[in-house]
Design an enzyme around this catalytic site. Structure first.
Site, PDB file in Angstrom:
ATOM      1  N   ASP A 193       0.824  -1.210   0.000  1.00 22.93           N
ATOM      2  CA  ASP A 193       0.000   0.000   0.000  1.00 22.93           C
ATOM      3  C   ASP A 193       0.859   1.262   0.000  1.00 22.93           C
ATOM      4  O   ASP A 193       1.993   1.242   0.484  1.00 22.93           O
ATOM      5  CB  ASP A 193      -0.873   0.064   1.258  1.00 22.93           C
ATOM      6  CG  ASP A 193      -1.853  -1.087   1.332  1.00 22.93           C
ATOM      7  OD1 ASP A 193      -2.146  -1.684   0.291  1.00 22.93           O
ATOM      8  OD2 ASP A 193      -2.305  -1.371   2.457  1.00 22.93           O
TER       9      ASP A 193
HETATM   10  N1  URA Z   1      -1.344  -5.905   3.766  1.00 21.42           N
HETATM   11  C1  URA Z   1      -1.791  -4.633   3.825  1.00 21.42           C
HETATM   12  O1  URA Z   1      -2.821  -4.370   4.410  1.00 21.42           O
HETATM   13  N2  URA Z   1      -1.079  -3.668   3.223  1.00 21.42           N
HETATM   14  C2  URA Z   1       0.079  -3.898   2.576  1.00 21.42           C
HETATM   15  O2  URA Z   1       0.689  -2.967   2.053  1.00 21.42           O
HETATM   16  C3  URA Z   1       0.542  -5.224   2.531  1.00 21.42           C
HETATM   17  C4  URA Z   1      -0.184  -6.210   3.135  1.00 21.42           C
END
Ligand code: URA
Length: 240
Positions: A105
């Site tokens: 993310d």
């Molecule tokens: N899970 C998440 O919620 N965000 C990420 O960036 C990776 C795994």
């Protein structure tokens, strides 16, 4: 030699084989001027003119495998409609077109692989192979033991049970740090899992992908994988 179109596109470093299939089905691929929208179609990369979105494919390139320590505030896509900085902008001095394997993310940091090897990208993303990925998360509050057990066992997200996860505490504070290892990568999965038990994630960092770790890699920096690391990833098998 005639080869499946999705493999040719992946080998040219455009995207993974799975994404190439989507491009084909969407009618965005032409061979010698004709749209080819059926999976399984073959072409000869030496002689046929293969275009994706009107752009001629270049011949297969040297394969490149990079491990990047993504800082917070970068999108892990090749381009972003909102014009936010991409992980690709951090890759300097590599002339091959690489793309990220999976996502982290915008607000997450840590390790992400980039490659132009569609075959390996495909393998690492496949459910059957179930590559473990380990995250360190800072939580808004301390979770209850029984809630952690639920997450480890599996909860239903989007109508599907999550695969078993491993969780351990790293530091006990009012905003504690936990380590969680997953063998699947659904959208915002870690955040959604902790959200479900009422302990939102305030920081998330990926610290391991399969056996790959790198404490020496500063945020925003990347390194090439060694040939031994590449070979080990290529032969990665899900643990029974
Ligand atoms: N899970 C998440 O919620 N965000 C990420 O960036 C990776 C795994």
């Amino acid at each position: 030699m005639r080869i499946r179109l999705q493999k040719i596109i992946a080998d040219a470093g455009i995207t993974s084989r799975r994404k190439a299939e989507e491009l084909i089905l969407a009618g965005r691929v032409t061979v010698n001027g004709q749209v080819v929208a059926e999976l399984g179609s073959k072409a000869d990369p030496e002689h046929d003119h293969i275009k994706v979105d009107g752009k001629l494919l270049r011949r297969a390139q040297r394969h490149v495998y990079l491990l990047l320590n993504k800082p917070v505030g970068y999108v892990s896509t090749v381009s972003d409609p909102q014009r936010r900085p991409t992980v690709i902008s951090l890759i300097k001095g590599v002339k091959e077109r690489v793309y990220p394997v999976g996502r982290l993310d915008f607000h997450s940091s840590g390790l992400i692989l980039l490659t132009n090897d569609g075959e390996l990208a495909n393998l690492l993303m496949s459910r059957a192979v179930a590559v473990p990925r380990t995250y360190h998360v800072k939580l808004e509050s301390s979770p209850k033991r029984e809630d952690l057990a639920k997450l480890e066992h599996g909860i239903v997200l989007d109508g599907q049970r999550t695969a078993p996860a491993k969780i351990r505490v790293l530091t006990e504070r009012d905003k504690p740090w936990y380590e969680i290892t997953l063998t699947e990568g659904r959208n915002h999965q870690v955040r959604r899992m902790f959200e479900r038990i009422g302990c939102p994630v305030v920081k998330l960092k990926r610290v391991r992908i399969a056996f790959l770790t790198d404490d020496a890699l500063a945020p925003g920096r990347f390194r090439h994988l060694s040939p031994a690391e590449v070979a080990r990833l290529k032969s990665w098998k899900a643990s029974p």
